[in-house]
Enzyme design. Structure first.
Site, PDB file in Angstrom:
ATOM      1  N   ASP A 160       0.819  -1.214   0.000  1.00 49.41           N
ATOM      2  CA  ASP A 160       0.000   0.000   0.000  1.00 49.41           C
ATOM      3  C   ASP A 160       0.851   1.263   0.000  1.00 49.41           C
ATOM      4  O   ASP A 160       2.026   1.239   0.351  1.00 49.41           O
ATOM      5  CB  ASP A 160      -0.908   0.013   1.236  1.00 49.41           C
ATOM      6  CG  ASP A 160      -2.144  -0.838   1.071  1.00 49.41           C
ATOM      7  OD1 ASP A 160      -2.441  -1.220  -0.068  1.00 49.41           O
ATOM      8  OD2 ASP A 160      -2.817  -1.115   2.084  1.00 49.41           O
TER       9      ASP A 160
ATOM     10  N   LYS B 199      -3.436   3.306  -2.850  1.00 42.47           N
ATOM     11  CA  LYS B 199      -4.616   4.121  -3.119  1.00 42.47           C
ATOM     12  C   LYS B 199      -4.596   5.299  -2.160  1.00 42.47           C
ATOM     13  O   LYS B 199      -4.630   5.127  -0.947  1.00 42.47           O
ATOM     14  CB  LYS B 199      -5.913   3.324  -2.924  1.00 42.47           C
ATOM     15  CG  LYS B 199      -6.043   2.096  -3.803  1.00 42.47           C
ATOM     16  CD  LYS B 199      -7.469   1.576  -3.834  1.00 42.47           C
ATOM     17  CE  LYS B 199      -7.951   1.093  -2.489  1.00 42.47           C
ATOM     18  NZ  LYS B 199      -7.275  -0.101  -2.004  1.00 42.47           N
TER      19      LYS B 199
ATOM     20  N   MET C   8      -9.147   8.955   8.045  1.00 47.06           N
ATOM     21  CA  MET C   8      -9.431   9.430   6.692  1.00 47.06           C
ATOM     22  C   MET C   8     -10.379  10.628   6.687  1.00 47.06           C
ATOM     23  O   MET C   8     -11.258  10.745   5.836  1.00 47.06           O
ATOM     24  CB  MET C   8      -9.997   8.293   5.827  1.00 47.06           C
ATOM     25  CG  MET C   8      -9.087   7.088   5.725  1.00 47.06           C
ATOM     26  SD  MET C   8      -9.841   5.676   4.892  1.00 47.06           S
ATOM     27  CE  MET C   8     -10.974   5.094   6.154  1.00 47.06           C
TER      28      MET C   8
END
Length: 239
Positions: free
Chosen positions: A32, A54, A165
């Site tokens: 990641d 991502k 996030m």
């Protein structure tokens, strides 16, 4: 064998011994964006390393493509490692990858990592639970404000919120908390790049953030990854 491995919050020394052992044996590693790139020092020279990171607005591979790569290499290689930030099943979409592998008869082994949800606040001396301030905490995604509003319904003085996030929705999150009855004096901390040499902690009250201009929120976006911590145990940091 296929392994879903947690890489921890960022500090390479927070890799588990089990994670290091599997990386040393891996034929291919799909990793990641938030994984510390120093992980490569654990890999053998011939190991194939594929960045499938991502990030907001920048996807090298979408989730379906990642699933397809896992299936492909599960058929072609002896030992496949899917290296994920934090720990595989906490906001990592890990079980979607498990299901894709199970469809071809492969059941992966899960190697848990040090979760950033608790280790990052700890790196700033902010406890998730402290008997002087709190009895519980909730970990919530902040990228979908409608979902956030459904989950956070009211104020609990002795409960902390750990919002993942949420940097791109920081303004909306603060507005939402104030509307739900959180006191204006409630402490809020933005914890950037925790456990790494670039870590940064910004502490305010909800009212102070509410009064910030757009430049402040743009700066927050530039500091990602950020964990947003809301709650009274932030005061432990100040003592």
């Amino acid at each position: 064998m296929v392994y879903l491995v947690g890489a921890g919050p960022g500090d390479i020394e927070l890799f588990t011994l089990k994670a290091v052992k599997v990386l040393q044996e891996a034929d291919v590693v799909l990793y990641d964006a938030l994984v510390n790139p120093e992980f490569t020092k654990f890999c053998k020279k011939e190991c194939l390393k594929i960045n499938v990171g991502k990030r907001k607005g920048k996807h090298l591979k979408n989730q379906e493509e990642i699933n397809d790569l896992l299936v492909k290499y599960a058929k072609e290689k002896n030992i496949v490692v899917r290296l994920k930030g934090g720990t595989p099943f906490v906001f990592g979409r890990g079980y979607e990858e498990v299901k894709a592998l199970k469809k071809i008869g492969v059941t992966p082994i899960i190697i848990s990592g040090v979760s950033s949800t608790t280790s990052v606040p700890e790196s700033f001396m902010i406890p998730s639970i402290d008997r002087s301030f709190s009895d519980s905490y909730r970990t919530i995604t902040g990228h979908d404000i409608e979902l956030f509003n459904e989950i956070v319904t009211n104020y609990h003085k002795r409960e902390n919120l750990i919002i993942m996030m949420g940097a791109h929705k920081a303004k909306e999150i603060v507005n939402s908390l104030l509307k739900k009855g959180f006191p204006k004096t409630t402490p809020i901390a933005y914890l950037s790049k925790g456990t790494t040499k670039d870590q940064k902690c910004l502490i305010f009250t909800l009212e102070e953030v509410f009064k910030k201009d757009e430049d402040f929120f743009e700066e927050l976006k530039s500091l990602t990854p950020i964990i947003t911590f809301v709650g009274e145990t932030i005061k432990a940091f100040e003592e």
